[in-house]
Design an enzyme around this catalytic site. Structure first.
Site, PDB file in Angstrom:
ATOM      1  N   GLY A  11       0.768  -1.246   0.000  1.00  0.00           N
ATOM      2  CA  GLY A  11       0.000   0.000   0.000  1.00  0.00           C
ATOM      3  C   GLY A  11       0.793   1.288   0.000  1.00  0.00           C
ATOM      4  N   ASN A  13       1.561   3.068  -2.592  1.00  0.00           N
ATOM      5  CA  ASN A  13       0.864   4.017  -3.470  1.00  0.00           C
ATOM      6  C   ASN A  13      -0.383   4.577  -2.792  1.00  0.00           C
ATOM      7  OD1 ASN A  13       2.068   4.444  -6.281  1.00  0.00           O
ATOM      8  ND2 ASN A  13       2.278   2.220  -6.011  1.00  0.00           N
ATOM      9  N   ARG A  58     -14.677 -16.393 -10.619  1.00  0.00           N
ATOM     10  CA  ARG A  58     -14.228 -15.009 -10.773  1.00  0.00           C
ATOM     11  C   ARG A  58     -15.430 -14.058 -10.769  1.00  0.00           C
ATOM     12  NH1 ARG A  58      -9.142 -13.349 -12.498  1.00  0.00           N
ATOM     13  NH2 ARG A  58      -8.318 -15.405 -12.901  1.00  0.00           N
ATOM     14  N   MET A  83      -3.496  -6.875  -7.470  1.00  0.00           N
ATOM     15  CA  MET A  83      -2.845  -7.914  -8.280  1.00  0.00           C
ATOM     16  C   MET A  83      -3.829  -9.003  -8.688  1.00  0.00           C
ATOM     17  SD  MET A  83       0.049  -6.533  -8.357  1.00  0.00           S
ATOM     18  CE  MET A  83       1.165  -7.761  -9.020  1.00  0.00           C
ATOM     19  N   ILE A  85      -6.358 -10.196 -11.901  1.00  0.00           N
ATOM     20  CA  ILE A  85      -6.860  -9.946 -13.257  1.00  0.00           C
ATOM     21  C   ILE A  85      -8.373 -10.056 -13.198  1.00  0.00           C
ATOM     22  CG2 ILE A  85      -6.948 -10.855 -15.603  1.00  0.00           C
ATOM     23  CD1 ILE A  85      -3.996 -11.546 -15.327  1.00  0.00           C
ATOM     24  N   HIS A 102       1.271   1.166 -13.271  1.00  0.00           N
ATOM     25  CA  HIS A 102       2.003  -0.038 -13.683  1.00  0.00           C
ATOM     26  C   HIS A 102       3.506   0.272 -13.693  1.00  0.00           C
ATOM     27  CE1 HIS A 102       2.791  -3.832 -15.691  1.00  0.00           C
ATOM     28  NE2 HIS A 102       3.613  -3.173 -16.481  1.00  0.00           N
ATOM     29  N   LEU A 137      -4.999  -6.276 -20.673  1.00  0.00           N
ATOM     30  CA  LEU A 137      -4.112  -6.048 -19.520  1.00  0.00           C
ATOM     31  C   LEU A 137      -3.060  -4.971 -19.798  1.00  0.00           C
ATOM     32  CD1 LEU A 137      -3.338  -7.177 -16.647  1.00  0.00           C
ATOM     33  CD2 LEU A 137      -1.651  -8.585 -17.850  1.00  0.00           C
ATOM     34  N   ASP A 138      -3.017  -3.968 -18.937  1.00  0.00           N
ATOM     35  CA  ASP A 138      -1.983  -2.921 -18.972  1.00  0.00           C
ATOM     36  C   ASP A 138      -1.895  -2.212 -20.324  1.00  0.00           C
ATOM     37  OD1 ASP A 138      -1.296  -3.652 -16.335  1.00  0.00           O
ATOM     38  OD2 ASP A 138       0.149  -5.144 -17.034  1.00  0.00           O
ATOM     39  N   GLN A 166       8.854   7.299  -8.089  1.00  0.00           N
ATOM     40  CA  GLN A 166       8.169   8.083  -9.125  1.00  0.00           C
ATOM     41  C   GLN A 166       6.685   7.699  -9.239  1.00  0.00           C
ATOM     42  OE1 GLN A 166       9.630  10.728 -10.275  1.00  0.00           O
ATOM     43  NE2 GLN A 166      11.339  10.073  -8.986  1.00  0.00           N
ATOM     44  N   GLU A 167       6.358   6.446  -8.939  1.00  0.00           N
ATOM     45  CA  GLU A 167       4.932   6.074  -8.883  1.00  0.00           C
ATOM     46  C   GLU A 167       4.218   6.988  -7.899  1.00  0.00           C
ATOM     47  OE1 GLU A 167       3.939   1.874  -8.497  1.00  0.00           O
ATOM     48  OE2 GLU A 167       5.916   1.305  -9.240  1.00  0.00           O
TER      49      GLU A 167
HETATM   50  C1  GRF Z   1       3.680  -1.061  -7.443  1.00  0.00           C
HETATM   51  O1  GRF Z   1       4.963  -1.160  -7.997  1.00  0.00           O
HETATM   52  C2  GRF Z   1       2.630  -1.049  -8.527  1.00  0.00           C
HETATM   53  O2  GRF Z   1       3.036  -0.371  -9.677  1.00  0.00           O
HETATM   54  C3  GRF Z   1       2.506  -2.511  -8.829  1.00  0.00           C
HETATM   55  O3  GRF Z   1       2.567  -3.142  -7.577  1.00  0.00           O
HETATM   56  C4  GRF Z   1       3.301  -2.319  -6.678  1.00  0.00           C
HETATM   57  C5  GRF Z   1       2.399  -2.033  -5.515  1.00  0.00           C
HETATM   58  O4  GRF Z   1       3.072  -1.385  -4.476  1.00  0.00           O
HETATM   59  N1  GRF Z   1       1.302  -2.790  -9.584  1.00  0.00           N
HETATM   60  P1  GRF Z   1       2.278  -0.755  -3.256  1.00  0.00           P
HETATM   61  O5  GRF Z   1       1.359  -1.823  -2.702  1.00  0.00           O
HETATM   62  O6  GRF Z   1       1.518   0.446  -3.764  1.00  0.00           O
HETATM   63  O7  GRF Z   1       3.347  -0.375  -2.285  1.00  0.00           O
END
Ligand code: GRF
Length: 205
Positions: A11, A13, A58, A83, A85, A102, A137-138, A166-167
């Site tokens: 978490g 992000n 699903r 994570m 799909i 991503h 996907l992506d 950078q995310e």
């Molecule tokens: C990040 O690198 C995101 O781009 C990828 O999984 C990671 C998740 O990290 N899809 P966090 O849970 O936000 O720390």
């Protein structure tokens, strides 16, 4: 005008999104005990678990997940290390209002293990992309990308950490643009009203 954030893990992000002051209505994890749930709890944001393993199909999982999301009537759905799909039907339900971050410069390295694959390919630039989620996907329209150097001594951990920083910069920025109604998609290409840069280059080591 709120956001529901979907997570599966630590978490970071989500933390960046909350630190940016974005209006997060709820956090939903498909994994019990995900670190991001603790972050939500500390901020007083509702955290829910909808475990995919509890459902026979699903579709059954996604029906409950969608119902939980809709309880909060979010303007925007943000995948942040989610994570799982999902089916085209789930994507369709939130089409045009789902963003994902991503860890690669799309369209390179869709899917998993992006940092390993970037190192193996010998690319000199790597990074991350925020994009609209579509059934493929992506592969949805790209909102913003950040590029970082790949350094000679890099391993997966050092490169992942450089990209992750950078995310945390570009994802909150993209979510804010969406909530401000500034994103325009034309022919699969995204522009930002006001002309803010949709590209970041960081040469931090
Ligand atoms: C990040 O690198 C995101 O781009 C990828 O999984 C990671 C998740 O990290 N899809 P966090 O849970 O936000 O720390």
């Amino acid at each position: 005008m709120s956001v529901v954030v979907l997570i599966s893990g630590r978490g970071s992000n989500l933390q960046a999104i909350l630190d940016a002051g974005l209006p997060v209505a709820a956090v939903i994890s498909n994994v019990a005990g995900a670190g991001g749930l603790d972050i939500a709890a500390r901020r007083g944001v509702p955290g829910l678990v909808v475990k995919h393993g509890d459902f026979p199909t699903r579709e059954a999982f996604e029906a409950v997940l969608a119902a939980e999301i809709e309880r909060f009537s979010p303007r925007l759905l943000a995948y942040a290390g989610f994570m799982r799909i999902v089916t085209a039907g789930f994507v369709e339900r939130f089409a045009g209002r789902t963003l994902n971050v991503h860890p690669s410069l799309l369209p390179a390295f869709t899917g998993l293990h992006t940092h390993e694959r970037a190192l193996a390919a010998g690319v000199k630039l790597h990074g991350c992309s925020v994009h609209f989620v579509t059934a493929e996907l992506d592969a949805g329209p790209i909102v913003i990308q950040a590029a970082v150097r790949v350094l000679p001594g890099d391993n997966v951990e050092t490169l992942a950490a450089r990209v992750l920083r950078q995310e945390h910069v570009v994802y909150p920025r993209a979510l804010r643009w969406f909530l401000e109604g500034r994103l325009v998609i034309d022919n699969g290409r995204v522009s930002v009203k006001g002309g803010d840069a949709q590209f970041v280059y960081s040469d931090l080591p």
